[in-house]
Design a protein around this motif. Structure first.
Motif, PDB file in Angstrom:
ATOM      1  N   ASN A 197      14.176   5.875 -11.420  1.00 28.51           N
ATOM      2  CA  ASN A 197      12.874   5.673 -12.059  1.00 28.51           C
ATOM      3  C   ASN A 197      11.883   6.789 -11.767  1.00 28.51           C
ATOM      4  OD1 ASN A 197      13.711   3.050 -12.993  1.00 28.51           O
ATOM      5  ND2 ASN A 197      13.348   2.267 -10.919  1.00 28.51           N
ATOM      6  N   PHE A 198      12.257   7.721 -10.905  1.00 28.56           N
ATOM      7  CA  PHE A 198      11.375   8.841 -10.607  1.00 28.56           C
ATOM      8  C   PHE A 198      11.575   9.956 -11.627  1.00 28.56           C
ATOM      9  CE2 PHE A 198      11.941   7.428  -5.975  1.00 28.56           C
ATOM     10  CZ  PHE A 198      10.904   6.508  -6.102  1.00 28.56           C
ATOM     11  N   THR A 199      10.558  10.811 -11.748  1.00 33.00           N
ATOM     12  CA  THR A 199      10.598  11.876 -12.755  1.00 33.00           C
ATOM     13  C   THR A 199      11.814  12.774 -12.574  1.00 33.00           C
ATOM     14  OG1 THR A 199       8.171  11.875 -12.840  1.00 33.00           O
ATOM     15  CG2 THR A 199       9.313  13.796 -13.757  1.00 33.00           C
ATOM     16  N   TYR A 200      12.068  13.196 -11.360  1.00 31.41           N
ATOM     17  CA  TYR A 200      13.210  14.079 -11.107  1.00 31.41           C
ATOM     18  C   TYR A 200      14.539  13.356 -11.324  1.00 31.41           C
ATOM     19  CZ  TYR A 200      16.530  17.080  -8.626  1.00 31.41           C
ATOM     20  OH  TYR A 200      17.614  17.865  -8.290  1.00 31.41           O
ATOM     21  N   GLY A 201      14.581  12.080 -10.952  1.00 34.11           N
ATOM     22  CA  GLY A 201      15.826  11.316 -11.067  1.00 34.11           C
ATOM     23  C   GLY A 201      16.291  11.149 -12.500  1.00 34.11           C
ATOM     24  N   THR A 212       8.835  19.222  -2.101  1.00 35.09           N
ATOM     25  CA  THR A 212      10.266  19.016  -2.320  1.00 35.09           C
ATOM     26  C   THR A 212      11.043  19.306  -1.038  1.00 35.09           C
ATOM     27  OG1 THR A 212      10.066  19.603  -4.666  1.00 35.09           O
ATOM     28  CG2 THR A 212      12.264  19.738  -3.671  1.00 35.09           C
ATOM     29  N   HIS A 213      10.707  20.400  -0.385  1.00 28.50           N
ATOM     30  CA  HIS A 213      11.383  20.782   0.855  1.00 28.50           C
ATOM     31  C   HIS A 213      11.150  19.743   1.958  1.00 28.50           C
ATOM     32  CE1 HIS A 213      11.509  22.911   4.787  1.00 28.50           C
ATOM     33  NE2 HIS A 213      12.634  23.397   4.278  1.00 28.50           N
ATOM     34  N   ASP A 214       9.885  19.336   2.142  1.00 27.07           N
ATOM     35  CA  ASP A 214       9.549  18.383   3.199  1.00 27.07           C
ATOM     36  C   ASP A 214      10.158  17.006   2.934  1.00 27.07           C
ATOM     37  OD1 ASP A 214       8.127  20.331   4.461  1.00 27.07           O
ATOM     38  OD2 ASP A 214       6.153  19.634   3.799  1.00 27.07           O
ATOM     39  N   LEU A 215      10.197  16.606   1.668  1.00 30.25           N
ATOM     40  CA  LEU A 215      10.765  15.301   1.330  1.00 30.25           C
ATOM     41  C   LEU A 215      12.272  15.295   1.553  1.00 30.25           C
ATOM     42  CD1 LEU A 215       9.815  12.578   0.380  1.00 30.25           C
ATOM     43  CD2 LEU A 215      10.140  13.298  -1.985  1.00 30.25           C
ATOM     44  N   PHE A 234       0.826  -1.206   0.000  1.00 24.21           N
ATOM     45  CA  PHE A 234       0.000   0.000   0.000  1.00 24.21           C
ATOM     46  C   PHE A 234       0.856   1.251   0.000  1.00 24.21           C
ATOM     47  CE2 PHE A 234      -2.032   3.391   2.445  1.00 24.21           C
ATOM     48  CZ  PHE A 234      -3.168   3.606   1.687  1.00 24.21           C
ATOM     49  N   LEU A 235       1.876   1.258   0.860  1.00 25.86           N
ATOM     50  CA  LEU A 235       2.718   2.441   0.985  1.00 25.86           C
ATOM     51  C   LEU A 235       3.589   2.659  -0.241  1.00 25.86           C
ATOM     52  CD1 LEU A 235       3.873   2.268   4.719  1.00 25.86           C
ATOM     53  CD2 LEU A 235       2.127   3.721   3.705  1.00 25.86           C
ATOM     54  N   VAL A 236       4.049   1.589  -0.872  1.00 26.36           N
ATOM     55  CA  VAL A 236       4.902   1.726  -2.058  1.00 26.36           C
ATOM     56  C   VAL A 236       4.166   2.497  -3.141  1.00 26.36           C
ATOM     57  CG1 VAL A 236       5.927   0.462  -3.992  1.00 26.36           C
ATOM     58  CG2 VAL A 236       6.390  -0.255  -1.644  1.00 26.36           C
ATOM     59  N   ARG A 237       2.881   2.176  -3.340  1.00 28.86           N
ATOM     60  CA  ARG A 237       2.097   2.878  -4.374  1.00 28.86           C
ATOM     61  C   ARG A 237       1.963   4.361  -4.033  1.00 28.86           C
ATOM     62  NH1 ARG A 237      -1.047  -1.856  -3.899  1.00 28.86           N
ATOM     63  NH2 ARG A 237      -2.588  -0.761  -2.625  1.00 28.86           N
ATOM     64  N   GLY A 238       1.633   4.644  -2.766  1.00 27.27           N
ATOM     65  CA  GLY A 238       1.472   6.032  -2.365  1.00 27.27           C
ATOM     66  C   GLY A 238       2.774   6.806  -2.417  1.00 27.27           C
ATOM     67  N   MET A 239       3.868   6.179  -1.951  1.00 28.94           N
ATOM     68  CA  MET A 239       5.161   6.855  -1.930  1.00 28.94           C
ATOM     69  C   MET A 239       5.681   7.094  -3.337  1.00 28.94           C
ATOM     70  SD  MET A 239       6.911   4.856   1.297  1.00 28.94           S
ATOM     71  CE  MET A 239       8.482   5.747   1.232  1.00 28.94           C
ATOM     72  N   THR A 240       5.413   6.171  -4.254  1.00 23.81           N
ATOM     73  CA  THR A 240       5.853   6.343  -5.641  1.00 23.81           C
ATOM     74  C   THR A 240       5.233   7.599  -6.251  1.00 23.81           C
ATOM     75  OG1 THR A 240       6.136   3.950  -5.950  1.00 23.81           O
ATOM     76  CG2 THR A 240       5.923   5.300  -7.931  1.00 23.81           C
ATOM     77  N   ASN A 241       3.946   7.796  -5.998  1.00 22.02           N
ATOM     78  CA  ASN A 241       3.272   8.994  -6.519  1.00 22.02           C
ATOM     79  C   ASN A 241       3.883  10.262  -5.935  1.00 22.02           C
ATOM     80  OD1 ASN A 241       1.485   7.395  -7.983  1.00 22.02           O
ATOM     81  ND2 ASN A 241      -0.012   7.324  -6.326  1.00 22.02           N
ATOM     82  N   VAL A 242       4.203  10.221  -4.649  1.00 17.66           N
ATOM     83  CA  VAL A 242       4.771  11.402  -3.991  1.00 17.66           C
ATOM     84  C   VAL A 242       6.169  11.700  -4.518  1.00 17.66           C
ATOM     85  CG1 VAL A 242       5.592  12.315  -1.785  1.00 17.66           C
ATOM     86  CG2 VAL A 242       3.408  11.120  -1.897  1.00 17.66           C
ATOM     87  N   PHE A 243       7.010  10.675  -4.609  1.00 14.57           N
ATOM     88  CA  PHE A 243       8.388  10.874  -5.071  1.00 14.57           C
ATOM     89  C   PHE A 243       8.420  11.368  -6.520  1.00 14.57           C
ATOM     90  CE2 PHE A 243       9.424   8.685  -1.263  1.00 14.57           C
ATOM     91  CZ  PHE A 243      10.764   8.930  -0.995  1.00 14.57           C
ATOM     92  N   ASN A 244       7.430  10.978  -7.317  1.00 17.12           N
ATOM     93  CA  ASN A 244       7.390  11.434  -8.711  1.00 17.12           C
ATOM     94  C   ASN A 244       7.031  12.910  -8.819  1.00 17.12           C
ATOM     95  OD1 ASN A 244       8.159   9.334 -10.507  1.00 17.12           O
ATOM     96  ND2 ASN A 244       6.253   8.243 -10.039  1.00 17.12           N
ATOM     97  N   GLU A 245       6.509  13.503  -7.739  1.00 18.60           N
ATOM     98  CA  GLU A 245       6.169  14.928  -7.754  1.00 18.60           C
ATOM     99  C   GLU A 245       7.320  15.789  -7.235  1.00 18.60           C
ATOM    100  OE1 GLU A 245       2.612  15.257  -5.472  1.00 18.60           O
ATOM    101  OE2 GLU A 245       1.331  14.532  -7.102  1.00 18.60           O
ATOM    102  N   TYR A 246       8.380  15.149  -6.776  1.00 14.84           N
ATOM    103  CA  TYR A 246       9.540  15.894  -6.271  1.00 14.84           C
ATOM    104  C   TYR A 246      10.131  16.759  -7.386  1.00 14.84           C
ATOM    105  CZ  TYR A 246      14.132  16.782  -4.153  1.00 14.84           C
ATOM    106  OH  TYR A 246      15.260  17.390  -3.635  1.00 14.84           O
ATOM    107  N   GLY A 247      10.460  17.989  -7.048  1.00  8.40           N
ATOM    108  CA  GLY A 247      11.097  18.886  -8.013  1.00  8.40           C
ATOM    109  C   GLY A 247      10.133  19.718  -8.829  1.00  8.40           C
ATOM    110  N   ASN A 248       8.814  19.452  -8.727  1.00 11.39           N
ATOM    111  CA  ASN A 248       7.845  20.259  -9.468  1.00 11.39           C
ATOM    112  C   ASN A 248       7.830  21.686  -8.904  1.00 11.39           C
ATOM    113  OD1 ASN A 248       7.195  18.027 -10.943  1.00 11.39           O
ATOM    114  ND2 ASN A 248       5.205  17.670  -9.979  1.00 11.39           N
ATOM    115  N   GLU A 249       7.771  22.658  -9.791  1.00 10.04           N
ATOM    116  CA  GLU A 249       7.811  24.047  -9.361  1.00 10.04           C
ATOM    117  C   GLU A 249       6.608  24.420  -8.503  1.00 10.04           C
ATOM    118  OE1 GLU A 249       8.283  26.532 -12.729  1.00 10.04           O
ATOM    119  OE2 GLU A 249      10.319  25.834 -13.206  1.00 10.04           O
TER     120      GLU A 249
END
Length: 239
Positions: free
Chosen positions: A153-157, A130-133, A109-124
């Motif tokens: 595999n993340f958008t920012y990465g 980004t700061h909290d992560l 459950f957490l992997v799915r939720g965390m993946t979505n969050v990590f993919n938003e890292y770096g968005n303006e």
């Protein structure tokens, strides 16, 4: 009607109030974890403890009303009390079962939720995320979900970067290009963040589930006892 039935319901509702307060306390503790883990969790996770919190509050209040109903020995009020508590009992039981299911399947459950969050890292438009992560990863000395390589595999990465919070010596932009650096394992935290989140929530979710089921058991007994008192009150009313 004897005093045994009345004081029996009073005793049961005392335990209902006690367990209700415990459920409220544990549910509130889970919701407060949003300040620590909320950045890596989806909002769906908090709908369960929030539901349990509200159910616990209502059941606790109704436990108090049940005590008053037992003292007054009013059959109609006792029946209304039993009907309303039955509805809220079902809500609390459903939330408890869902919480135990979350405990059994926390990782997936957490992997799915965390993946979505990590993919938003770096968005303006998500600078706060980004700061909290960054703060979360640097504080927990973790990087990515399972390991630092997840950032590829993340958008920012984009197979190149990691979050700045992954850097052992964090500075602005320190994570850029680190995945291609031969010394990357010396520069970033290698362990993923998943284990920290799973361990923190497994114990508290299991506790909440157990307390909820204990509350349900006492509340079910309270409903049965209230119906008995209502029946006896009606019988004695004809005498």
């Amino acid at each position: 009607m004897g005093c045994v039935s009345k004081y029996g319901l009073l005793t049961i509702n005392f335990f209902v109030v006690a367990f209700g307060l415990c459920v409220v306390g544990v549910s509130a503790a889970i919701l407060r974890q949003n300040t620590i883990y909320g950045v890596v969790l989806s909002n769906l996770f908090y709908s369960v403890p929030l539901t349990t919190l509200l159910a616990g509050i209502f059941l606790t209040c109704l436990g108090v009303l049940g005590c008053l109903g037992a003292i007054k020995e009013h059959p109609v009020l006792l029946k209304i009390y039993a009907a309303v508590v039955m509805v809220l009992l079902i809500v609390a039981m459903t939330a408890g079962i869902t919480m135990l299911v979350f405990t059994a399947n926390t990782s997936s459950f957490l992997v799915r939720g965390m993946t979505n969050v990590f993919n938003e890292y770096g968005n303006e438009d998500k600078e706060y995320l980004t700061h909290d992560l960054d703060i979360f990863q640097h504080t927990m000395h973790c990087c990515g979900i399972v390991s630092y390589t997840d950032w590829a595999n993340f958008t920012y990465g984009n197979n190149t970067n990691v979050a700045d919070g992954c850097c052992r010596n964090q500075t602005l932009g320190c994570g850029e290009g680190l995945l291609q650096n031969p010394q990357v394992e010396d520069l970033v935290y290698m362990k993923g963040c998943l284990s920290f989140v799973v361990n923190a929530f497994d114990a508290i979710c299991l506790t909440l589930g157990i307390l909820t089921f204990a509350l349900v058991c006492f509340q079910a007994l309270s409903i049965a006892w209230a119906c008995i008192i209502a029946k006896d009150s009606r019988r004695y009313a004809h005498i």
